[in-house]
Design a protein around this motif. Structure first.
Motif, PDB file in Angstrom:
ATOM      1  N   PRO A  13      -2.105  13.641 -32.257  1.00 46.15           N
ATOM      2  CA  PRO A  13      -3.005  14.755 -32.566  1.00 46.15           C
ATOM      3  C   PRO A  13      -4.451  14.375 -32.276  1.00 46.15           C
ATOM      4  N   LYS A  14      -5.185  15.297 -31.713  1.00 48.35           N
ATOM      5  CA  LYS A  14      -6.548  15.018 -31.298  1.00 48.35           C
ATOM      6  C   LYS A  14      -7.455  14.753 -32.493  1.00 48.35           C
ATOM      7  N   GLY A  15      -8.143  13.618 -32.456  1.00 49.01           N
ATOM      8  CA  GLY A  15      -9.156  13.318 -33.447  1.00 49.01           C
ATOM      9  C   GLY A  15      -8.652  12.861 -34.793  1.00 49.01           C
ATOM     10  N   ARG A  16      -7.347  12.593 -34.939  1.00 48.63           N
ATOM     11  CA  ARG A  16      -6.850  12.188 -36.240  1.00 48.63           C
ATOM     12  C   ARG A  16      -5.573  11.373 -36.097  1.00 48.63           C
ATOM     13  N   LEU A  17      -5.184  10.728 -37.182  1.00 47.53           N
ATOM     14  CA  LEU A  17      -3.928  10.007 -37.240  1.00 47.53           C
ATOM     15  C   LEU A  17      -2.863  10.914 -37.836  1.00 47.53           C
ATOM     16  N   ILE A  18      -1.607  10.572 -37.619  1.00 44.50           N
ATOM     17  CA  ILE A  18      -0.537  11.343 -38.237  1.00 44.50           C
ATOM     18  C   ILE A  18      -0.350  10.878 -39.680  1.00 44.50           C
ATOM     19  N   LEU A  19       0.279  11.718 -40.490  1.00 43.27           N
ATOM     20  CA  LEU A  19       0.368  11.474 -41.919  1.00 43.27           C
ATOM     21  C   LEU A  19       1.017  10.135 -42.287  1.00 43.27           C
ATOM     22  N   PRO A  20       2.132   9.714 -41.673  1.00 46.32           N
ATOM     23  CA  PRO A  20       2.703   8.408 -42.047  1.00 46.32           C
ATOM     24  C   PRO A  20       1.718   7.254 -41.874  1.00 46.32           C
ATOM     25  N   GLN A  21       0.928   7.293 -40.818  1.00 49.75           N
ATOM     26  CA  GLN A  21      -0.054   6.232 -40.600  1.00 49.75           C
ATOM     27  C   GLN A  21      -1.133   6.260 -41.674  1.00 49.75           C
ATOM     28  N   VAL A  22      -1.571   7.461 -42.020  1.00 48.57           N
ATOM     29  CA  VAL A  22      -2.596   7.600 -43.065  1.00 48.57           C
ATOM     30  C   VAL A  22      -2.073   7.084 -44.400  1.00 48.57           C
ATOM     31  N   GLN A  23      -0.835   7.415 -44.721  1.00 45.20           N
ATOM     32  CA  GLN A  23      -0.287   6.998 -46.009  1.00 45.20           C
ATOM     33  C   GLN A  23      -0.108   5.488 -46.092  1.00 45.20           C
ATOM     34  N   VAL A  24       0.287   4.847 -45.000  1.00 41.14           N
ATOM     35  CA  VAL A  24       0.399   3.382 -44.984  1.00 41.14           C
ATOM     36  C   VAL A  24      -0.974   2.749 -45.204  1.00 41.14           C
ATOM     37  N   LEU A  25      -2.003   3.300 -44.550  1.00 40.02           N
ATOM     38  CA  LEU A  25      -3.351   2.756 -44.707  1.00 40.02           C
ATOM     39  C   LEU A  25      -3.858   2.952 -46.129  1.00 40.02           C
ATOM     40  N   ARG A  26      -3.614   4.118 -46.688  1.00 37.15           N
ATOM     41  CA  ARG A  26      -4.081   4.378 -48.051  1.00 37.15           C
ATOM     42  C   ARG A  26      -3.389   3.443 -49.039  1.00 37.15           C
ATOM     43  N   GLU A  27      -2.089   3.237 -48.864  1.00 36.59           N
ATOM     44  CA  GLU A  27      -1.357   2.331 -49.748  1.00 36.59           C
ATOM     45  C   GLU A  27      -1.921   0.917 -49.651  1.00 36.59           C
ATOM     46  N   ALA A  28      -2.281   0.490 -48.444  1.00 38.58           N
ATOM     47  CA  ALA A  28      -2.865  -0.844 -48.268  1.00 38.58           C
ATOM     48  C   ALA A  28      -4.188  -0.957 -49.025  1.00 38.58           C
ATOM     49  N   LEU A  29      -5.002   0.089 -48.954  1.00 37.86           N
ATOM     50  CA  LEU A  29      -6.265   0.077 -49.689  1.00 37.86           C
ATOM     51  C   LEU A  29      -6.017   0.037 -51.189  1.00 37.86           C
ATOM     52  N   ASP A  30      -5.030   0.788 -51.646  1.00 39.72           N
ATOM     53  CA  ASP A  30      -4.710   0.781 -53.074  1.00 39.72           C
ATOM     54  C   ASP A  30      -4.238  -0.590 -53.536  1.00 39.72           C
ATOM     55  N   ASN A  31      -3.646  -1.358 -52.629  1.00 40.89           N
ATOM     56  CA  ASN A  31      -3.156  -2.706 -52.950  1.00 40.89           C
ATOM     57  C   ASN A  31      -4.188  -3.785 -52.636  1.00 40.89           C
ATOM     58  N   ASN A  32      -5.436  -3.358 -52.413  1.00 35.74           N
ATOM     59  CA  ASN A  32      -6.525  -4.295 -52.108  1.00 35.74           C
ATOM     60  C   ASN A  32      -6.210  -5.170 -50.906  1.00 35.74           C
ATOM     61  N   CYS A  33      -5.593  -4.563 -49.902  1.00 34.69           N
ATOM     62  CA  CYS A  33      -5.233  -5.290 -48.687  1.00 34.69           C
ATOM     63  C   CYS A  33      -6.154  -4.921 -47.531  1.00 34.69           C
ATOM     64  N   ILE A  34      -6.120  -5.736 -46.517  1.00 39.93           N
ATOM     65  CA  ILE A  34      -6.859  -5.470 -45.286  1.00 39.93           C
ATOM     66  C   ILE A  34      -5.882  -4.906 -44.268  1.00 39.93           C
ATOM     67  N   ALA A  35      -6.220  -3.768 -43.692  1.00 33.79           N
ATOM     68  CA  ALA A  35      -5.365  -3.142 -42.685  1.00 33.79           C
ATOM     69  C   ALA A  35      -6.143  -2.990 -41.391  1.00 33.79           C
ATOM     70  N   THR A  36      -5.617  -3.551 -40.324  1.00 29.32           N
ATOM     71  CA  THR A  36      -6.224  -3.432 -39.004  1.00 29.32           C
ATOM     72  C   THR A  36      -5.374  -2.492 -38.153  1.00 29.32           C
ATOM     73  N   VAL A  37      -6.027  -1.584 -37.450  1.00 28.96           N
ATOM     74  CA  VAL A  37      -5.327  -0.622 -36.603  1.00 28.96           C
ATOM     75  C   VAL A  37      -5.697  -0.876 -35.146  1.00 28.96           C
ATOM     76  N   VAL A  38      -4.669  -1.043 -34.304  1.00 23.77           N
ATOM     77  CA  VAL A  38      -4.909  -1.304 -32.882  1.00 23.77           C
ATOM     78  C   VAL A  38      -3.937  -0.483 -32.047  1.00 23.77           C
ATOM     79  N   LYS A  39      -4.292  -0.298 -30.788  1.00 19.25           N
ATOM     80  CA  LYS A  39      -3.353   0.269 -29.825  1.00 19.25           C
ATOM     81  C   LYS A  39      -2.467  -0.850 -29.291  1.00 19.25           C
ATOM     82  N   GLU A  40      -1.326  -0.467 -28.732  1.00 16.39           N
ATOM     83  CA  GLU A  40      -0.398  -1.486 -28.251  1.00 16.39           C
ATOM     84  C   GLU A  40      -1.013  -2.350 -27.157  1.00 16.39           C
ATOM     85  N   SER A  41      -1.939  -1.786 -26.398  1.00 15.73           N
ATOM     86  CA  SER A  41      -2.594  -2.537 -25.326  1.00 15.73           C
ATOM     87  C   SER A  41      -3.545  -3.604 -25.871  1.00 15.73           C
ATOM     88  N   GLN A  42      -3.954  -3.466 -27.130  1.00 15.33           N
ATOM     89  CA  GLN A  42      -4.876  -4.430 -27.749  1.00 15.33           C
ATOM     90  C   GLN A  42      -4.160  -5.482 -28.579  1.00 15.33           C
TER      91      GLN A  42
END
Length: 429
Positions: A227-256
């Motif tokens: 989707p243009k300009g945003r992440l899909i809901l499963p990705q958002v929920q994984v990131l939010r859960e990581a923040l709630d668990n005081n974790c560091i989450a890095t997001v990259v494309k497969e090429s990176q």
């Protein structure tokens, strides 16, 4: 070697945008649809279902009339019901509707019932009739918690016989007058008490796979389906859960991915990939680092992982002439490389070498002719509540039809399923 890292700051406003919600609305409306308790309001025509909904939410959201059959399609109302949290109420058509159109309305009501977490069964001054008794049996069979609401006590109180019926069967009930606003606080309290413990305890998405303060790595391809300009809901929920668990989450494309892994002083605790690039990610991520996919996490978050794994393994048994049902929880504009309509069918045909046909359905419809299919392949169900997905799994099991989901199936087709389920192996056995 210099390395430029683009950091995305995840805020509540950003999460709202990813979920397609308006930040000006109440918390009950902000919560994703699949994360709200679904409460169906059921009963005969003119029993006061719409009046009850209006009384509970304190707004005129459903049309009220003395004319039977005013409510034709289910009316959904998001609401923050404290202390329970975000819910969606569904005002439905009367279960005693008749005629050809009435039968369709009743069928639509039952579709709502099928995906509900709880129900309010509204009876009027006629009390419990054959219609209510039939619904009580149906909801009991579904193991659906429900509250019987005797409405219109300003006209007459429920009979001793009806009260005795409820008490004998230990069915929670209340007497109210929705039109007069009598009993609104007590109804809300009883709804909150109605929720079973297994629904109140939200299962973890990925948080049980790493320790607090850990570093996780998410691989998110940006292709034509993103989707243009945003992440899909499963990705958002994984990131939010990581923040709630005081974790560091890095997001990259497969090429990176390969370059980013070399920058870490220690390996990430977990790598979570979009399933469509899992073969490439598997070849890059060392075997010592746990690896799974967003869809695999959702297979257990929204349902149960073991039947999904068994369903994926049934891909080895396909024969010429088999039919596969592709199920999507939400409708969307299909792209030329649509995952459910194009990529998955092509991968399955290539993997099996068989002449396979595919049917695609979207939304809450689930066919009655399941026995015609050799396999059901479901999306991650991020827009469904867990109750609806579990009922679909149970229905497939009852009909002896294997079921899996997109990500688990893709991992099987790409030859990496054993590794993908390894972080969750205790449940997937």
């Amino acid at each position: 070697m210099a390395y430029n890292l683009t950091v995305a700051v995840v805020t509540q406003e950003g999460i709202n945008m990813c979920q397609g919600v308006n930040p000006e609305t109440s918390q009950g409306q902000i919560a994703p649809r699949g994360m709200r308790y679904q409460i169906a309001i059921l009963g005969r025509r003119n029993a006061g279902k719409s009046s009850l909904l209006n009384m509970i939410v304190g707004q005129h959201v459903a049309i009220v009339s003395d004319i039977k059959g005013t409510t034709t399609d289910a009316v959904a109302k998001p609401y923050e019901l404290l202390p329970l949290g975000p819910v969606t109420f569904f005002d439905t058509a009367g279960i005693d509707d008749n005629g050809a159109l009435g039968e369709q309305r009743v069928k639509a009501t039952r579709h709502v019932l099928y995906r509900a977490d709880m129900a309010l069964l509204v009876a009027d001054d006629q009390g419990l009739t054959e219609h209510e008794f039939a619904l009580i049996e149906e909801m009991t069979a579904l193991k659906l918690p429900f509250l019987i609401v005797f409405n219109k006590v300003d006209i007459c109180m429920p009979t001793a016989e009806d009260i005795g019926f409820c008490r004998q069967r230990k069915l929670p009930f209340i007497a109210v007058s929705a039109a007069k606003g009598l009993g609104d606080k007590e109804v809300k309290r009883l709804i909150s008490e109605l929720v079973p413990a297994n629904l109140k305890e939200q299962p973890p998405l990925a948080g049980d796979l790493y320790n607090e303060g850990a570093h996780i790595l998410c691989v998110v391809p940006i292709d034509t389906a993103a989707p243009k300009g945003r992440l899909i809901l499963p990705q958002v929920q994984v990131l939010r859960e990581a923040l709630d668990n005081n974790c560091i989450a890095t997001v990259v494309k497969e090429s990176q991915l390969a370059q980013v892994l070399t920058q870490f002083s220690s390996p990430p605790a977990l790598v979570i990939s979009d399933a469509q690039v899992i073969k490439q990610v598997d070849s890059i991520v060392p075997a010592t680092i746990p690896l799974t996919t967003f869809s695999t996490l959702f297979a257990r978050f929204k349902g149960e992982l073991p039947p999904m794994v068994a369903g994926a393994n049934s891909l080895d048994k396909l024969q010429d002439g088999c039919k596969i049902l592709i199920c999507e929880a939400c409708s969307h504009h299909a792209q030329d490389d649509d995952i459910g309509r194009v990529k998955l069918p092509n991968w399955i045909r290539s993997y099996s070498g068989k002449n396979i046909t595919f049917d695609v359905i979207s939304g809450h419809d689930f066919p009655d002719n399941l026995e015609e299919y050799a396999l059901v392949v479901h999306c991650g169900a991020c827009m469904f509540n867990r109750t609806e997905m579990l009922r679909r799994i149970r229905e497939c099991e009852r009909r002896n039809v294997p079921i899996t989901n997109y990500g688990v199936a893709i991992s099987k087709l790409q030859g990496v399923l054993p590794r993908i389920i390894q972080p969750l192996i205790s449940e997937a056995k």
